[in-house]
Design an enzyme around this catalytic site. Structure first.
Site, PDB file in Angstrom:
ATOM      1  N   CYS A  80     -23.691  -1.994 -14.492  1.00 59.60           N
ATOM      2  CA  CYS A  80     -23.165  -3.069 -13.659  1.00 59.60           C
ATOM      3  C   CYS A  80     -22.949  -2.532 -12.244  1.00 59.60           C
ATOM      4  O   CYS A  80     -22.679  -1.349 -12.046  1.00 59.60           O
ATOM      5  CB  CYS A  80     -21.849  -3.602 -14.226  1.00 59.60           C
ATOM      6  N   ASP A 606       6.985   4.452  -1.963  1.00 61.51           N
ATOM      7  CA  ASP A 606       6.198   5.139  -2.986  1.00 61.51           C
ATOM      8  C   ASP A 606       4.900   5.690  -2.407  1.00 61.51           C
ATOM      9  O   ASP A 606       4.470   6.787  -2.764  1.00 61.51           O
ATOM     10  CB  ASP A 606       5.891   4.178  -4.129  1.00 61.51           C
TER      11      ASP A 606
END
Length: 636
Positions: A80, A606
């Site tokens: 793919c 983060d």
């Protein structure tokens, strides 16, 4: 003796007006002066001829419950050209060695055998079938098989616009295009590749070439794209589409979770709230889809209810994988290798015995959604491509579907969708909204991110209250007691059943003080983790939608719009965050706005914590609120 001359004369007369086709059905030659038959009329006439002259159905393709299998799906490749977040890791999946895959001649040999026994529809799948170099030749050679009425293909659409004219000439009858979102930025986030506009171009090309309906497959997953149902359906108003909503199905590697599945009935209820006139269409025999139509709309919509309401009783499908295994049930883990028998020199009779035995073992129905989730079955990409495999991240960010195209003057979801239809009909495909906008302010480049872009808008964070009536400033009137505590002092959810539905809008903000080092890396988009502003924006939108799951006594609110903006402040080495939420209902959305701002700030932390631990999160506050019984609020 008189019979022979008469026979010859009849043959000459018939030949003068008819020629035969590969299916054996007569095809009328056009005569000058006579009106030409349309392609649809010619196809309809050929199908009628084939129905009237059909041979008895093959016993090899009939199972022990009397189901006749006339539909074969053939996977042309395992490869793919996309890398969907929920489909496979970015580096791909282990593939079968090329030598173990079916060759073109083996595919055609098996197809010829199945068609001879009664298969009248073949669908080519993958992986992505259109990356196979000889796909046009395969379609052309399948088209020559006598008795094959339909050749269709399921594709992700990336290569469709380029190849479709050749495929149509080769004999391609029908198209299914997989598309799980109408938001360009979300598309790119999901598939880790660009290509949204190529898919749209492919859909447009299919409509232009006369395919009707063009089927659009959308796998619906909670927390990812269930908020786009109305937008997909609105496309059918002006376009000959059959939008097919597919229930999320379990396969090896996608960590299927019942909570991720949005059932057919839940989707239908959502659509009926917008279009109560939605009407059910008669179901075709052996159809997997429950079809509906909105009166006056050009297209239609369907539901593939594999999990909540299976269609095993009328199943007529068989599958051949790219490595040559026959699967009689998509959800079954039982397979038999036709490739091995072919390469061992098996005769047609021997192959038919193998096929007949496999079909004969097919069960009455699959095991049900919860049992299927526990079964070992190959990943879907190794059966056929539905864009729904491999690990889902713990919380896939979701972008609001509001205004993915830069369209002015849009106020609500319906007009947004209608505008999209207008754009499509005109053949124009909008550019991907640029999440990053660069400005020079005090000689410092400023990166700004917004989930809602408007050419007339202030490039800074957009305030959702700009469209609302002016609100009085100052603090809200306070209540005499806490509303989330009962008479005995225990936590309790407020009953909002008696409150009127009004438009509720809230805007909240937060600030992240990064320090000079982290700020420069964010400004230049040089963090090793990636684009901090884009990720934080997505996290904030997702958090707003999940507020009731994070804050115990919050009501679930059906948000009509979420907007999260991030702006760099060079003077403070900070990121300013502003989040706005809008809904129509009996309760406010300030918690949703505050949660969006807070989680976006936490996400910036983060993303940057490896660079500096001296990061400060602060100034999380409500800026404005409108629509409540206690009056509007605007922070001065």
């Amino acid at each position: 003796m008189a019979v022979r001359p008469l026979s010859r004369m009849l043959q000459r007369v018939l030949r003068s007006g008819l020629r035969s086709c590969s299916s054996g059905a007569p095809v009328t030659q056009h005569r000058p002066g006579e009106p030409r038959q349309t392609a649809a009329e010619e196809l309809s006439r050929r199908r009628q001829f084939l129905r009237e002259h059909a041979a008895p159905f093959s016993a090899f393709l009939t199972d022990s419950f009397g189901r006749q299998h006339s539909y074969l799906r053939i996977s042309l490749t395992e490869k793919c050209n996309l890398r969907c977040q929920y489909c496979m890791p970015e580096e791909g999946v282990p593939l079968t060695p090329k030598a173990d895959l079916l060759t073109t001649e083996e595919i055609l040999t098996l197809a010829r055998l199945f068609v001879k026994e009664g298969i009248d529809k073949i669908r080519l799948t993958g992986g992505e079938p259109l990356i196979r170099p000889d796909v046009v030749d395969i379609v052309a050679r399948l088209h020559q098989l006598e008795g094959l009425r339909t050749i269709s293909i399921t594709t992700n659409g990336i290569n469709l616009a380029r190849l479709l004219p050749q495929l149509q000439k080769a004999g391609l009858s029908a198209i299914n295009i997989s598309l799980d979102t109408l938001v360009p930025a979300k598309f790119e986030f999901i598939v880790r590749r660009k290509g949204f506009h190529k898919v749209m171009e492919g859909i447009h090309k299919a409509i232009e070439l006369g395919y009707s309906p063009v089927k659009v497959n959308c796998v619906v997953m909670r927390g990812l794209n269930e908020d786009e149902l109305l937008d997909f359906v609105a496309l059918t108003e002006g376009l000959p589409l059959d939008v097919r909503f597919i229930e999320y199905m379990p396969f090896d590697g996608n960590r299927w979770n019942f909570k991720k599945m949005v059932s057919y009935k839940e989707m239908l209820d959502t659509l009926r709230q917008q279009w109560p006139e939605l009407e059910k269409l008669p179901e075709e025999e052996s159809s997997t889809a429950k079809a509906f139509k909105i009166p006056g709309f050009r297209g239609q919509l369907s539901f593939i209810t594999s999990m909540s309401e299976h269609f095993c009783r009328t199943c007529n499908r068989l599958r051949i994988t790219a490595d040559g295994n026959l699967k009689v049930c998509l959800f079954g883990n039982s397979e038999v290798s036709l490739r091995d028998h072919l390469r061992a020199g098996a005769s047609e009779k021997e192959l038919l015995r193998v096929i007949g035995a496999a079909v004969g073992r097919k069960k009455r129905q699959h095991a049900g959604m919860f049992s299927i989730a526990q079964m070992k079955n190959r990943p879907m990409i190794l059966i056929e491509f539905l864009l729904l495999l491999q690990d889902s991240p713990p919380a896939i960010p979701s972008i609001s579907s509001q205004d993915p195209f830069r369209v002015q003057g849009i106020r609500h979801r319906v007009s947004f969708s209608n505008q999209k239809v207008t754009l499509w009909e005109g053949g124009w495909f909008p550019r991907t909204p640029l999440l990053a906008q660069w400005q020079l302010r005090s000689s410092c480049p400023q990166r700004q991110y917004s989930s809602h872009l408007d050419s007339d808008a202030n490039p800074k964070c957009l305030s959702a209250v700009a469209q609302a009536p002016a609100a009085p400033s100052g603090p809200l009137p306070t209540a005499d007691q806490l509303t989330h505590v009962d008479m005995e002092g225990r936590a309790a959810m407020v009953d909002v059943g008696g409150k009127p539905d009004t438009e509720r809008v809230a805007v909240a903000s937060a600030v992240v003080l990064l320090g000079p080092v982290a700020f420069k890396l964010v400004q230049e988009n040089q963090l090793k983790k990636g684009d901090a502003l884009a990720v934080a924006q997505l996290a904030g939108i997702q958090a707003a939608k999940l507020t009731s799951q994070l804050i115990p006594l919050c009501h679930h609110v059906a948000l009509s719009h979420v907007q999260v903006c991030l702006e760099l402040d060079a003077t403070r080495h900070a990121v300013g965050i502003q989040a706005s939420c809008r809904a129509q209902g009996p309760t406010g959305v300030e918690m949703e706005a505050l949660t969006a701002a807070a989680v976006a700030a936490l996400t910036v932390y983060d993303m940057c914590k490896a660079v500096s631990r001296d990061i400060v999160l602060g100034e999380i506050k409500l800026l404005s609120k409108t629509g409540g019984q206690r009056g509007d609020f605007q922070r001065t």
